[in-house]
Motif scaffolding. Structure first.
Motif, PDB file in Angstrom:
ATOM      1  N   THR A 170      19.242  -3.624 -13.618  1.00 59.02           N
ATOM      2  CA  THR A 170      19.482  -5.025 -13.249  1.00 59.02           C
ATOM      3  C   THR A 170      18.335  -5.918 -13.706  1.00 59.02           C
ATOM      4  N   SER A 171      17.110  -5.472 -13.520  1.00 55.81           N
ATOM      5  CA  SER A 171      15.961  -6.305 -13.883  1.00 55.81           C
ATOM      6  C   SER A 171      15.635  -6.250 -15.369  1.00 55.81           C
ATOM      7  N   SER A 172      16.445  -5.524 -16.156  1.00 55.95           N
ATOM      8  CA  SER A 172      16.292  -5.562 -17.617  1.00 55.95           C
ATOM      9  C   SER A 172      17.311  -6.500 -18.245  1.00 55.95           C
ATOM     10  N   CYS A 173      18.184  -7.068 -17.422  1.00 53.49           N
ATOM     11  CA  CYS A 173      19.307  -7.878 -17.903  1.00 53.49           C
ATOM     12  C   CYS A 173      18.895  -9.338 -18.081  1.00 53.49           C
ATOM     13  N   PRO A 174      19.008  -9.895 -19.301  1.00 55.84           N
ATOM     14  CA  PRO A 174      18.632 -11.308 -19.520  1.00 55.84           C
ATOM     15  C   PRO A 174      19.444 -12.283 -18.674  1.00 55.84           C
ATOM     16  N   VAL A 175      20.723 -11.954 -18.421  1.00 57.60           N
ATOM     17  CA  VAL A 175      21.542 -12.836 -17.585  1.00 57.60           C
ATOM     18  C   VAL A 175      20.988 -12.871 -16.166  1.00 57.60           C
ATOM     19  N   PHE A 176      20.560 -11.721 -15.651  1.00 52.16           N
ATOM     20  CA  PHE A 176      20.002 -11.662 -14.303  1.00 52.16           C
ATOM     21  C   PHE A 176      18.697 -12.445 -14.219  1.00 52.16           C
ATOM     22  N   TRP A 177      17.883 -12.393 -15.291  1.00 54.63           N
ATOM     23  CA  TRP A 177      16.624 -13.144 -15.286  1.00 54.63           C
ATOM     24  C   TRP A 177      16.867 -14.637 -15.111  1.00 54.63           C
ATOM     25  N   THR A 178      17.925 -15.138 -15.759  1.00 52.63           N
ATOM     26  CA  THR A 178      18.154 -16.589 -15.804  1.00 52.63           C
ATOM     27  C   THR A 178      19.155 -17.076 -14.769  1.00 52.63           C
ATOM     28  N   ASP A 179      19.873 -16.140 -14.142  1.00 51.77           N
ATOM     29  CA  ASP A 179      20.902 -16.518 -13.174  1.00 51.77           C
ATOM     30  C   ASP A 179      20.766 -15.641 -11.937  1.00 51.77           C
ATOM     31  N   GLY A 180      20.129 -16.160 -10.938  1.00 53.66           N
ATOM     32  CA  GLY A 180      19.867 -15.367  -9.741  1.00 53.66           C
ATOM     33  C   GLY A 180      21.104 -15.019  -8.934  1.00 53.66           C
ATOM     34  N   GLN A 181      22.275 -15.575  -9.313  1.00 54.89           N
ATOM     35  CA  GLN A 181      23.502 -15.311  -8.562  1.00 54.89           C
ATOM     36  C   GLN A 181      24.304 -14.147  -9.127  1.00 54.89           C
ATOM     37  N   PHE A 183      25.714 -10.668  -9.994  1.00 51.37           N
ATOM     38  CA  PHE A 183      25.661  -9.410  -9.247  1.00 51.37           C
ATOM     39  C   PHE A 183      24.690  -8.424  -9.889  1.00 51.37           C
ATOM     40  N   GLY A 184      24.718  -8.346 -11.194  1.00 54.90           N
ATOM     41  CA  GLY A 184      23.823  -7.432 -11.902  1.00 54.90           C
ATOM     42  C   GLY A 184      24.438  -6.061 -12.120  1.00 54.90           C
ATOM     43  N   PRO A 185      23.935  -5.318 -13.116  1.00 60.11           N
ATOM     44  CA  PRO A 185      24.507  -4.020 -13.488  1.00 60.11           C
ATOM     45  C   PRO A 185      24.554  -2.998 -12.364  1.00 60.11           C
ATOM     46  N   ALA A 186      23.503  -2.885 -11.558  1.00 57.32           N
ATOM     47  CA  ALA A 186      23.471  -1.840 -10.522  1.00 57.32           C
ATOM     48  C   ALA A 186      24.580  -2.030  -9.507  1.00 57.32           C
ATOM     49  N   ALA A 187      24.842  -3.273  -9.095  1.00 53.57           N
ATOM     50  CA  ALA A 187      25.914  -3.537  -8.134  1.00 53.57           C
ATOM     51  C   ALA A 187      27.264  -3.159  -8.735  1.00 53.57           C
ATOM     52  N   ILE A 188      27.468  -3.485 -10.018  1.00 52.48           N
ATOM     53  CA  ILE A 188      28.741  -3.170 -10.668  1.00 52.48           C
ATOM     54  C   ILE A 188      28.899  -1.669 -10.830  1.00 52.48           C
ATOM     55  N   VAL A 189      27.817  -0.979 -11.156  1.00 55.26           N
ATOM     56  CA  VAL A 189      27.854   0.480 -11.254  1.00 55.26           C
ATOM     57  C   VAL A 189      28.281   1.107  -9.934  1.00 55.26           C
ATOM     58  N   ASN A 190      27.744   0.599  -8.835  1.00 55.43           N
ATOM     59  CA  ASN A 190      28.091   1.162  -7.532  1.00 55.43           C
ATOM     60  C   ASN A 190      29.498   0.770  -7.089  1.00 55.43           C
ATOM     61  N   ALA A 191      29.987  -0.373  -7.550  1.00 56.83           N
ATOM     62  CA  ALA A 191      31.382  -0.711  -7.321  1.00 56.83           C
ATOM     63  C   ALA A 191      32.278   0.239  -8.110  1.00 56.83           C
ATOM     64  N   HIS A 192      31.900   0.510  -9.362  1.00 61.38           N
ATOM     65  CA  HIS A 192      32.642   1.435 -10.222  1.00 61.38           C
ATOM     66  C   HIS A 192      32.790   2.788  -9.546  1.00 61.38           C
ATOM     67  N   ARG A 193      31.733   3.254  -8.906  1.00 59.59           N
ATOM     68  CA  ARG A 193      31.738   4.571  -8.289  1.00 59.59           C
ATOM     69  C   ARG A 193      32.874   4.722  -7.259  1.00 59.59           C
ATOM     70  N   PHE A 194      33.233   3.605  -6.582  1.00 58.72           N
ATOM     71  CA  PHE A 194      34.306   3.668  -5.587  1.00 58.72           C
ATOM     72  C   PHE A 194      35.645   3.171  -6.132  1.00 58.72           C
ATOM     73  N   ILE A 195      35.606   2.226  -7.059  1.00 55.29           N
ATOM     74  CA  ILE A 195      36.856   1.722  -7.645  1.00 55.29           C
ATOM     75  C   ILE A 195      37.660   2.865  -8.264  1.00 55.29           C
ATOM     76  N   PHE A 196      36.967   3.800  -8.909  1.00 56.48           N
ATOM     77  CA  PHE A 196      37.651   4.883  -9.610  1.00 56.48           C
ATOM     78  C   PHE A 196      37.674   6.193  -8.818  1.00 56.48           C
ATOM     79  N   ASP A 197      37.343   6.110  -7.528  1.00 57.58           N
ATOM     80  CA  ASP A 197      37.400   7.278  -6.650  1.00 57.58           C
ATOM     81  C   ASP A 197      38.815   7.379  -6.083  1.00 57.58           C
TER      82      ASP A 197
END
Length: 251
Positions: A170-181, A183-197
């Motif tokens: 998440t903190s390597s993402c240029p979008v996250f650096w410039t947009d504090g709102q 969600f960021g990659p880590a949140a999406i990864v953890n959503a993925h973990r349950f979406i496809f369960d």
């Protein structure tokens, strides 16, 4: 007959080779500093030492005020994510000998999160995004035994179960650096973990959450997150799969 007598000669331990490393660390003490500053340290280390070992040596032998997070020191807890020579890494997994020690090693806090002191950032915004995607099993049934799942069904989301919430992606993402709102990659990864369960029933809820303007569509597919992940998760691929699921309306 004569009996041979073996002499117990003490073994002399081989001298462990050492090398000198220079670390330039971005320091910040909110009680003293108006802005962060760089400070350099020289340490004598051994071949198997990691950046975390060098930070410990500096803290224990040179400057006790140096502040950083660490816990397990074995790449499992994710506490010591930091920028090392401009790349997000875990200090406990980064061997000094793998870096170019003919030059100084630059160490600073990860970007995009509020800096608290030295190498420590405020992780609250990161965990708020994590909690918003509802990273837990949602199921209406209450089976008497465990919920069964085939190896194929388990393999579908296996990669994203490896996340240790270090925030390196998440903190390597240029979008996250410039947009504090965002969600960021880590949140999406953890959503993925349950979406496809296959055992979970909350996929549609999470897909609606991530279809927000600060959700998956803010990703610009730069692959920074995949490169930064210390667990080797294919983060960009997981985000693409969630995007496709949003368009379909189903996993």
């Amino acid at each position: 007959m004569s009996t041979a007598v073996l002499e117990n000669k003490p073994t002399v331990p081989e001298e462990v080779p050492t090398f000198t490393a220079t670390l330039i660390i971005r320091r910040f003490d909110p009680e003293v500093d108006a802005e962060p500053r760089w400070e350099d340290f020289t340490v004598v280390m051994q071949g198997t030492d990691r950046v975390l070992d060098a930070l410990h040596k500096i803290k224990w032998e040179q400057d006790a005020s140096l502040t950083f997070r660490r816990s397990c020191a074995h790449g499992v807890c994710g506490s010591d994510a930091m920028r090392i020579n401009g790349r997000n890494r875990l200090a406990c997994k980064t061997l000094l000998k793998d870096l170019d020690l003919s030059k100084p090693v630059y160490v600073e806090a990860i970007k995009g999160l509020p800096l608290e002191k030295d190498l420590i950032v405020n992780m609250d915004p990161f965990f708020e995004s994590f909690k918003e995607v509802q990273p837990f099993l949602i199921a209406s049934s209450k089976p008497e035994k465990e919920r069964l799942q085939s190896p194929v069904e388990r393999a579908r989301f296996d990669d994203t179960t490896k996340c240790i919430l270090c925030a390196a992606c998440t903190s390597s993402c240029p979008v996250f650096w410039t947009d504090g709102q965002y969600f960021g990659p880590a949140a999406i990864v953890n959503a993925h973990r349950f979406i496809f369960d296959s055992r979970d029933e909350g996929a549609s809820v999470r897909l609606d959450i991530l279809n927000d303007k600060e959700g998956v569509w803010r990703c610009r597919t730069t692959f920074n997150c995949t490169d930064a992940c210390p667990r080797g998760i294919q983060v960009t691929q997981a985000i693409a799969e969630v995007k496709a699921a949003v368009l379909r309306g189903t996993p």
